[in-house]
Design a protein around this motif. Structure first.
Motif, mmCIF file in Angstrom:
data_model
loop_
_atom_site.group_PDB
_atom_site.id
_atom_site.type_symbol
_atom_site.label_atom_id
_atom_site.label_comp_id
_atom_site.label_asym_id
_atom_site.label_seq_id
_atom_site.Cartn_x
_atom_site.Cartn_y
_atom_site.Cartn_z
ATOM 1 N N ARG A 159 0.809 -1.221 0.000
ATOM 2 C CA ARG A 159 0.000 0.000 0.000
ATOM 3 C C ARG A 159 0.839 1.267 0.000
ATOM 4 N NH1 ARG A 159 -4.260 -0.536 4.776
ATOM 5 N NH2 ARG A 159 -2.344 -1.189 5.854
ATOM 6 N N ASP A 160 2.083 1.152 0.465
ATOM 7 C CA ASP A 160 2.919 2.352 0.512
ATOM 8 C C ASP A 160 3.773 2.531 -0.739
ATOM 9 O OD1 ASP A 160 4.334 0.080 1.103
ATOM 10 O OD2 ASP A 160 5.613 1.002 2.635
ATOM 11 N N LEU A 161 3.617 1.641 -1.724
ATOM 12 C CA LEU A 161 4.392 1.724 -2.964
ATOM 13 C C LEU A 161 3.467 1.858 -4.170
ATOM 14 C CD1 LEU A 161 7.086 -1.079 -2.411
ATOM 15 C CD2 LEU A 161 7.254 1.373 -1.868
ATOM 16 N N THR A 162 3.990 2.390 -5.234
ATOM 17 C CA THR A 162 3.273 2.451 -6.502
ATOM 18 C C THR A 162 4.292 2.276 -7.627
ATOM 19 O OG1 THR A 162 1.661 3.708 -7.822
ATOM 20 C CG2 THR A 162 3.434 4.972 -6.776
ATOM 21 N N TYR A 163 3.838 2.332 -8.879
ATOM 22 C CA TYR A 163 4.763 2.152 -10.008
ATOM 23 C C TYR A 163 4.237 2.895 -11.220
ATOM 24 C CZ TYR A 163 1.398 -1.519 -11.300
ATOM 25 O OH TYR A 163 0.254 -2.208 -11.609
ATOM 26 N N ARG A 164 5.151 3.136 -12.175
ATOM 27 C CA ARG A 164 4.819 3.782 -13.439
ATOM 28 C C ARG A 164 5.569 3.071 -14.565
ATOM 29 N NH1 ARG A 164 1.726 5.640 -10.476
ATOM 30 N NH2 ARG A 164 1.115 7.827 -10.128
#
Length: 265
Positions: A159-164
């Motif tokens: 939940r504390d990470l994301t990506y592109r």
């Protein structure tokens, strides 16, 4: 090619990020009497597992040794960069390699993108993490970022990470691979499944009920009997004759009325 009864079951290896479920369901429908054993293996052990015969085939990442293994490429994954949600990259829709110039970019030992040591963007880490999972933990600690196939970013979601998505980055390709010298009938069956062949195709010979029952043929209309045709013809002819007679009677009555003399006053 060997007989299908040689193997009592079919062992399929698959590496992290690959989801064999849709193909496994088709296998169960077509070959209910042949158990399918799914074997999860680390990314770096996918080729070795198939090469050593520990699995009949594998859903693994390319490249593989083409002198020993056959491979059918299935799909190519989008490469993404994983970073904390409060990182400035979160404002972008996609990222370039130049955007990572100031970030520490981790290069785990089980890397699936095939980076050359001098081609990795950004700043190198002090040491390489042992696994992608270890690198994800370091990213969550806000130490650096990680480039991986999108399926691995989803697999290690936090939940504390994301990506592109990252443009111009190397990409990982997933393939079905097996030993060239062990192209059995069961391997051919699985090839047919991943290629979308129907159960009735020449190289997709499922043993399920659907394969054994031939397609129903449309029924032909029964020919009419000669007497029915004759009777019908007589009926039509009679109808026409009756109509003519009826018309003639009406005509005769009308003529009789016209020919009747008027009564004198």
């Amino acid at each position: 090619m060997t007989d299908m009864q040689v193997n009592p079951s079919f062992r399929l290896a698959y590496v992290p990020g690959v989801t064999p479920g849709k193909w496994a369901r088709v296998w169960v429908e077509r070959l209910p009497d042949v158990p399918l054993d799914l074997v999860a293996v680390p990314s770096e052990e996918g080729e070795r597992t198939v090469r050593e015969g520990s699995a009949d085939a594998g859903l693994i990442r390319l490249p593989v040794d083409k002198d020993v293994l056959s491979a059918i490429p299935l799909y190519t994954e989008t490469t993404v960069v994983v970073f904390p949600k409060d990182h400035w990259l979160a404002a972008a829709e996609e990222v370039t390699l130049d955007d990572l110039a100031e970030d520490v970019v981790f290069h785990p030992l089980d890397d699936t993108l095939g980076w050359a040591a001098d081609a990795l963007p950004g700043r190198p880490a002090i040491e390489r993490p042992a696994t992608t999972a270890d690198a994800i933990e370091l990213v969550a600690a806000n130490v650096g970022v990680l480039l991986v196939p999108q399926s691995l970013a989803r697999l290690h979601h936090r939940r504390d990470l994301t990506y592109r998505p990252v443009v111009e980055a190397p990409q990982s390709q997933v393939a079905l691979s097996w030993l060239q010298e062990r192209t059995t009938d069961l391997v051919e069956e699985f090839i047919g499944i991943v290629r979308g062949r129907t159960v009735n195709s020449s190289r997709g010979r499922g043993t399920g009920q659907a394969a054994a029952v031939p397609a129903a043929q449309p029924k032909k209309a029964a020919p009419r009997k000669p007497q029915q045709q004759k009777a019908g013809g007589q009926q039509r002819a009679g109808g026409q004759k009756g109509g003519a007679q009826k018309g003639g009677a009406r005509g005769g009555a009308a003529a009789a009325r016209r020919g009747k003399p008027k009564r004198r006053s």
